[in-house]
Design a protein around this motif. Structure first.
Motif, PDB file in Angstrom:
ATOM      1  N   GLY A 185      19.661  -2.862  -8.385  1.00 45.34           N
ATOM      2  CA  GLY A 185      18.958  -3.009  -9.644  1.00 45.34           C
ATOM      3  C   GLY A 185      17.456  -3.064  -9.469  1.00 45.34           C
ATOM      4  N   SER A 186      16.786  -3.559 -10.530  1.00 46.23           N
ATOM      5  CA  SER A 186      15.317  -3.605 -10.555  1.00 46.23           C
ATOM      6  C   SER A 186      14.816  -4.987 -10.146  1.00 46.23           C
ATOM      7  N   PHE A 187      13.712  -4.997  -9.380  1.00 48.00           N
ATOM      8  CA  PHE A 187      13.111  -6.245  -8.911  1.00 48.00           C
ATOM      9  C   PHE A 187      11.611  -6.221  -9.227  1.00 48.00           C
ATOM     10  N   THR A 188      11.098  -7.358  -9.632  1.00 50.34           N
ATOM     11  CA  THR A 188       9.674  -7.481  -9.963  1.00 50.34           C
ATOM     12  C   THR A 188       8.921  -8.053  -8.767  1.00 50.34           C
ATOM     13  N   VAL A 189       7.836  -7.395  -8.416  1.00 55.46           N
ATOM     14  CA  VAL A 189       6.993  -7.874  -7.319  1.00 55.46           C
ATOM     15  C   VAL A 189       6.160  -9.046  -7.829  1.00 55.46           C
ATOM     16  N   THR A 190       6.357 -10.206  -7.231  1.00 57.62           N
ATOM     17  CA  THR A 190       5.654 -11.418  -7.687  1.00 57.62           C
ATOM     18  C   THR A 190       4.624 -11.916  -6.681  1.00 57.62           C
ATOM     19  N   GLY A 191       4.524 -11.274  -5.525  1.00 54.50           N
ATOM     20  CA  GLY A 191       3.546 -11.714  -4.536  1.00 54.50           C
ATOM     21  C   GLY A 191       3.385 -10.704  -3.425  1.00 54.50           C
ATOM     22  N   VAL A 192       2.205 -10.745  -2.792  1.00 56.41           N
ATOM     23  CA  VAL A 192       1.915  -9.877  -1.657  1.00 56.41           C
ATOM     24  C   VAL A 192       1.407 -10.759  -0.520  1.00 56.41           C
ATOM     25  N   ILE A 193       2.095 -10.730   0.600  1.00 60.14           N
ATOM     26  CA  ILE A 193       1.685 -11.533   1.748  1.00 60.14           C
ATOM     27  C   ILE A 193       0.409 -10.953   2.348  1.00 60.14           C
ATOM     28  N   ALA A 194      -0.534 -11.833   2.632  1.00 58.95           N
ATOM     29  CA  ALA A 194      -1.848 -11.415   3.119  1.00 58.95           C
ATOM     30  C   ALA A 194      -1.716 -10.564   4.374  1.00 58.95           C
ATOM     31  N   ASP A 195      -2.607  -9.589   4.478  1.00 56.64           N
ATOM     32  CA  ASP A 195      -2.577  -8.655   5.607  1.00 56.64           C
ATOM     33  C   ASP A 195      -3.212  -9.307   6.835  1.00 56.64           C
ATOM     34  N   VAL A 196      -2.516 -10.280   7.384  1.00 55.08           N
ATOM     35  CA  VAL A 196      -2.966 -11.026   8.562  1.00 55.08           C
ATOM     36  C   VAL A 196      -1.967 -10.761   9.681  1.00 55.08           C
ATOM     37  N   PRO A 197      -2.435 -10.528  10.907  1.00 55.01           N
ATOM     38  CA  PRO A 197      -1.485 -10.284  12.014  1.00 55.01           C
ATOM     39  C   PRO A 197      -0.777 -11.566  12.452  1.00 55.01           C
ATOM     40  N   TYR A 198       0.128 -12.042  11.595  1.00 54.80           N
ATOM     41  CA  TYR A 198       0.858 -13.260  11.907  1.00 54.80           C
ATOM     42  C   TYR A 198       1.719 -13.057  13.150  1.00 54.80           C
ATOM     43  N   LYS A 199       1.617 -13.987  14.078  1.00 56.17           N
ATOM     44  CA  LYS A 199       2.506 -13.967  15.238  1.00 56.17           C
ATOM     45  C   LYS A 199       3.628 -14.948  14.976  1.00 56.17           C
ATOM     46  N   SER A 200       4.784 -14.417  14.663  1.00 53.16           N
ATOM     47  CA  SER A 200       5.914 -15.258  14.303  1.00 53.16           C
ATOM     48  C   SER A 200       7.197 -14.662  14.852  1.00 53.16           C
ATOM     49  N   HIS A 201       8.183 -15.530  15.079  1.00 54.15           N
ATOM     50  CA  HIS A 201       9.494 -15.030  15.509  1.00 54.15           C
ATOM     51  C   HIS A 201      10.235 -14.391  14.342  1.00 54.15           C
ATOM     52  N   LEU A 202       9.707 -14.552  13.120  1.00 55.24           N
ATOM     53  CA  LEU A 202      10.289 -13.924  11.939  1.00 55.24           C
ATOM     54  C   LEU A 202       9.536 -12.634  11.626  1.00 55.24           C
ATOM     55  N   LYS A 203      10.275 -11.541  11.460  1.00 58.40           N
ATOM     56  CA  LYS A 203       9.690 -10.259  11.086  1.00 58.40           C
ATOM     57  C   LYS A 203      10.381  -9.782   9.815  1.00 58.40           C
ATOM     58  N   PHE A 204       9.593  -9.434   8.817  1.00 57.48           N
ATOM     59  CA  PHE A 204      10.194  -8.959   7.568  1.00 57.48           C
ATOM     60  C   PHE A 204       9.177  -8.122   6.806  1.00 57.48           C
ATOM     61  N   ARG A 260       0.832  -1.214   0.000  1.00 58.59           N
ATOM     62  CA  ARG A 260       0.000   0.000   0.000  1.00 58.59           C
ATOM     63  C   ARG A 260       0.857   1.251   0.000  1.00 58.59           C
ATOM     64  N   GLN A 261       1.981   1.222   0.750  1.00 54.96           N
ATOM     65  CA  GLN A 261       2.841   2.401   0.786  1.00 54.96           C
ATOM     66  C   GLN A 261       3.467   2.693  -0.571  1.00 54.96           C
ATOM     67  N   LEU A 262       3.837   1.634  -1.297  1.00 55.23           N
ATOM     68  CA  LEU A 262       4.510   1.826  -2.581  1.00 55.23           C
ATOM     69  C   LEU A 262       3.536   2.045  -3.737  1.00 55.23           C
ATOM     70  N   PHE A 263       2.433   1.273  -3.758  1.00 52.31           N
ATOM     71  CA  PHE A 263       1.574   1.253  -4.944  1.00 52.31           C
ATOM     72  C   PHE A 263       0.169   1.774  -4.701  1.00 52.31           C
ATOM     73  N   GLY A 264      -0.154   2.131  -3.469  1.00 54.52           N
ATOM     74  CA  GLY A 264      -1.500   2.607  -3.193  1.00 54.52           C
ATOM     75  C   GLY A 264      -2.522   1.511  -3.443  1.00 54.52           C
ATOM     76  N   ASP A 265      -3.540   1.813  -4.264  1.00 58.88           N
ATOM     77  CA  ASP A 265      -4.602   0.843  -4.555  1.00 58.88           C
ATOM     78  C   ASP A 265      -4.311   0.013  -5.795  1.00 58.88           C
ATOM     79  N   ASP A 266      -3.189   0.261  -6.443  1.00 58.29           N
ATOM     80  CA  ASP A 266      -2.854  -0.490  -7.662  1.00 58.29           C
ATOM     81  C   ASP A 266      -2.431  -1.909  -7.307  1.00 58.29           C
ATOM     82  N   ASP A 267      -2.593  -2.817  -8.281  1.00 58.64           N
ATOM     83  CA  ASP A 267      -2.154  -4.202  -8.097  1.00 58.64           C
ATOM     84  C   ASP A 267      -0.631  -4.254  -8.183  1.00 58.64           C
ATOM     85  N   PRO A 268       0.058  -4.688  -7.106  1.00 62.35           N
ATOM     86  CA  PRO A 268       1.524  -4.649  -7.124  1.00 62.35           C
ATOM     87  C   PRO A 268       2.158  -5.720  -8.005  1.00 62.35           C
ATOM     88  N   VAL A 269       1.476  -6.846  -8.199  1.00 66.73           N
ATOM     89  CA  VAL A 269       2.088  -7.977  -8.894  1.00 66.73           C
ATOM     90  C   VAL A 269       2.427  -7.604 -10.337  1.00 66.73           C
TER      91      VAL A 269
END
Length: 892
Positions: free
Chosen positions: A265-284, A230-239
């Protein structure tokens, strides 16, 4: 009667006698015993016992079981209803004692419940993965390391999946992804990992957009979280959209600022992780495909570790255990792998691998290089110990006051026994009262939690732990079970003690039956005040240590120095822009801010020798750094200005001179040093005065230090501001920053504030221990209040007679207080040396510790005495000033 070898199993024989119909019991039991003895002779005792048990179980059927009595359940209900009514009446009758018990238990229970909420929240981490029971994280360990490491060598996943059938799937996360993603002039700072295509086959993260089977397969592809999309693309589809990524090496943990900006360099967005409040020891925020690393290797933008088994600090390895394999099979595979590698590779002495279950990471054992901050399990053990001490103190209050009220309830006990009540009935009665008290305390404790929760979530350390302390149904059920347990624990001794009274003695209710010595009640009261004194002493000591660190002399001038992160900008441009600001005295640059918790190191020895390498701290700074912080040069000269050869010269401190075997700093100047990483040699150009470049809590002495001019590593500029209008100068610095970098927000911290913030965790510990000390002393004083109130009530006739005979108020107050003053004196006599001894044990292991003598204990004693005397005096003085005529008239 002692059971002989010819007897059947006694417990099952009793069970048969209990359930069998009385009219059938003798006949069936005779046949059972006779049959048992026949089997005993033919089959042996073991087999005969088992067959007897089997026969008894078969006989447990409706045609043989004794008839049920319908009225029994009704009588049970009536009995418990009576217990409840009497319990409520007693709680309402003795309002002061009931309040003290309920409030004391509620305070202690709220602390325990708070820890349960913390632990339950931590246990909820990583529960959303479908394969959570089979996922393990691989830990590595080296010889002499203080704790295992969460990171592993880069080649490990391929070796596991290729050679060991115990591993069904493996995935790897590699650190080092952290920088700026740019799309249509919109810049967002993101941190994350390199991840391979198997990431979504191991973990249960869902994609709101994109195909998780191929999202991380192609080079130069990335998956981002919904919030950053949302911060980068707003309402547009990022994929399918492309972003430019500039890496700055931002760490995944903490607020580090990374280093020099490197375009990837340039990177292509191939996926968006669902906006779920995952409780995990991994933060990214972002996952970059691991296949992108080859391009970065080839362009020398990333260190190639594909075949390096010795470096184990950059990658996390997770495996899915095969369905038909166990954790022991995985451990055997890891043991075999490490043995093979140590046989074929040098430099792996003491190296080993182990497996840690995913659901056991949070909370778990203490591990270095964790991807996120968390509390290890040992902290919870410590908190449980403190909470248990406070809880036991509250239970002692209940026990103390309940046994003290034995005399006032003597007639009730006597009447109940005379009218046919068994001791078990009285035990149930008193236990029902204690359980009812505990349930009332549970209600109050729940209300206290509402006020305590914001205080805990507002602690400084919670910005890293992210506690929200929200309960759920299982947690609330635990609370109720805990309250029932506390009620049983607090009430069991009073129930057994009060119910054993003989009816005749109980009905006499003589004043002479009251013991002059308090016995158990005195021991319980003394124990409470010993605990309180210990907590008060510990809280004061830790606060003094906190103040000692705040006032520590570092050996450099941090006054009016502002540290500003470069955020990937060229330090020359930033320094030149700041130097033009009025009020700026000097500007320097460095890779880290010394003494704030971040440290870098290297191994050094004199070139051309076979001496052992010495561990050195390392700072990368420009030539202005030492002058800017007021660090004097005792021999040689300062670092040269930046040029092609500047990186070959270093400054060392006085501790380095001693570590390398020299006594005179001048002898060190000109020496050539061999760095352990195998790079070019370094020449010592000067020696600086020792200063503290690590935190005082990290060690007592000052270790060897090397300072080198390496602009590619600079992450901060250090701006010295003239005394005066500091806020005005900072505003001008912000304007200068915006001219250099209009994209990134201006960030700064005063050096003094940074040094103080290192010990905010210490302040949290002081706050927590101070709060626990407050709870302990409140509970102890409540108990003392109840005891003195009860003593004054039971001796009011004596007080009236003494006043009629001419005794003064002060004399009577001292008479009533004598026993309780003895309790305080004994508690101080025991608690003062105990508090000193125990606190001195942990203090001796703390670097740069504060002086700790009996002065600190004396202050704690004064606090305890003041609170204790206030509690005692409030009741004894009130009793001594009572009107003797009214007392004697009402007593008569």
């Amino acid at each position: 009667m002692k059971r002989t070898d010819q007897s059947p199993p006694r417990s099952f024989l009793r069970f048969f006698r209990w359930f069998c119909h009385p009219e059938l019991r003798n006949y069936i039991e005779g046949d059972l015993v006779e049959l048992y003895r026949e089997r005993l002779m033919t089959s042996g005792k073991r087999k005969a016992d088992w067959q007897f048990v089997f026969d008894v179980v078969l006989l447990f059927r409706p045609s043989i079981i004794r008839p049920m009595q319908p009225s029994h359940s009704f009588n049970q209900f009536t009995m418990f209803r009576n217990y409840f009514k009497v319990g409520v009446r007693n709680i309402l009758k003795y309002k002061v004692f009931s309040f003290i018990n309920v409030f004391g238990l509620a305070v202690a229970m709220s602390l325990c419940m708070l820890i349960v909420l913390m632990l339950a929240e931590q246990k909820s981490y990583d529960q959303f993965h479908e394969k959570k029971e089979r996922i393990y994280r691989i830990l590595s360990d080296r010889e002499h390391s203080k704790a295992p490491s969460a990171t592993t060598p880069f080649p490990l996943p391929m070796a596991l999946i290729t050679n060991y059938p115990a591993v069904e799937e493996v995935t790897q996360l590699t650190r080092g992804v952290g920088g700026d993603a740019t799309y249509n002039q919109r810049v967002v700072q993101m941190r994350g990992y390199f991840a391979d295509a198997s990431f979504f086959r191991v973990f249960g993260y869902a994609l709101a957009k994109g195909n998780k089977n191929v999202a991380l397969s192609a080079p130069n592809s990335m998956v981002i979280t919904a919030a950053y999309a949302r911060q980068l693309f707003g309402d547009d589809d990022p994929v399918g959209k492309t972003v430019d990524f500039t890496n700055r090496g931002l760490p995944n943990v903490g607020d580090g600022e990374g280093g020099e900006a490197t375009p990837w360099g340039s990177f292509t967005v191939t996926g968006v992780i669902a906006d779920v409040p995952y409780k995990s020891h991994l933060k990214f925020d972002v996952l970059v495909s691991s296949s992108s690393m080859k391009v970065l290797y080839d362009s020398k933008k990333l260190a190639d570790l594909r075949d390096d088994w010795k470096f184990n600090y950059s990658s996390y390895t997770y495996v899915v255990l095969a369905a038909n394999k166990s954790a022991e099979d995985l451990e055997a595979a890891l043991t075999d792998l490490t043995w093979r590698k140590k046989e074929n590779l040098d430099g792996l002495k003491g190296f080993k691998l182990s497996a840690q279950k995913l659901t056991g990471i949070t909370p778990g054992i203490l591990v270095s290089n964790e991807p996120t901050q968390r509390l290890p399990m040992m902290v919870y053990y410590f908190l449980w110990f403190l909470a248990a001490v406070v809880m036991i103190s509250a239970c002692l209050n209940y026990t103390n006051l309940s046994t003290a009220r034995a005399l006032s309830r003597a007639k009730e006990i006597g009447v109940r026994k005379v009218t046919g009540a068994y001791r078990s009935n009285l035990v149930y009665q008193f236990l029902s009262e204690s359980v009812l008290t505990a349930l009332l305390a549970l209600v109050l404790a729940t209300l206290l939690i509402v006020f305590m929760r914001p205080a805990v979530t507002g602690l400084w350390i919670n910005q890293y732990l992210n506690f929200d302390l929200q309960g759920n149904v299982p947690v609330y059920l635990v609370f109720v079970a805990f309250a029932l347990f506390v009620g049983m624990l607090a009430g069991i001794y009073p129930a057994l003690h009060l119910s054993k009274a003989q009816p005749v003695k109980a009905l006499k209710n003589s004043e002479g039956s009251r013991s002059g010595k308090m016995g158990l009640r005195k021991v319980l009261s003394v124990s409470q005040f010993v605990i309180s004194l210990f907590f008060i002493t510990t809280a004061i000591l830790i606060y003094n240590q906190f103040r000692h660190y705040l006032e520590f002399e570092y050996g450099f001038s941090a006054e009016n120095v502002v540290n500003i992160p470069l955020q990937g900008n060229d330090h020359h441009k930033v320094a030149n822009a700041f130097a033009m600001v009025p009020g700026v005295v000097d500007v320097s640059a460095s890779d880290i801010v010394p003494s704030t918790g971040t440290e870098n190191g290297m191994s050094i020895r004199i070139a051309g020798t076979e001496d052992e390498y010495k561990k050195f701290g390392v700072l990368q700074t420009d030539e202005h750094f030492t002058g800017n912080l007021g660090i004097s040069i005792v021999a040689g000269e300062n670092l040269p200005a930046e040029d092609t050869a500047a990186g070959d010269f270093i400054l060392v401190n006085e501790a380095a001179v001693k570590a390398l075997g020299y006594t005179n700093p001048n002898e060190m100047v000109g020496q050539v040093l061999d760095p352990g990483w195998g790079g070019s040699t370094l020449r010592v150009i000067g020696v600086i005065k020792d200063f503290r470049f690590t935190t005082p809590a990290n060690g007592d002495g000052i270790g060897p230090l090397a300072i080198r001019n390496n602009p590619s590593s600079f992450s901060f500029v250090n701006v010295k501001i003239a005394q005066g209008d500091l806020s005005g100068t900072v505003q001008q610095l912000e304007k200068a920053w915006k001219r250099v970098d209009p994209v990134h927000a201006f960030k700064y911290e005063f050096y003094d504030d940074q040094l103080a913030s290192v010990y905010r965790g210490f302040l949290d510990v002081v706050t927590i221990l101070g709060f626990i000390a407050f709870l302990a002393i409140v509970i102890a004083c409540l108990g003392l209040l109840g005891m003195t109130t009860y003593a004054a009530e039971t001796r009011k006739k004596e007080v009236g007679i003494r006043k009629v005979l001419g005794a003064g108020d002060l004399g009577i107050a001292l008479l009533l207080s004598r026993t309780f003053l003895k309790i305080l004196a004994i508690a101080i006599f025991i608690g003062a040396p105990l508090s000193y001894a125990v606190n001195n044990l942990w203090l001796q292991k703390l670097p740069n510790r504060v002086d700790f003598g009996f002065g600190t204990v004396f202050v704690s004693v004064l606090i305890l005495l003041a609170l204790g005397l206030l509690t005692i005096g409030s009741q004894t003085l009130r009793a001594s000033r009572s009107n003797p005529v009214k007392v004697l008239k009402s007593d008569g």
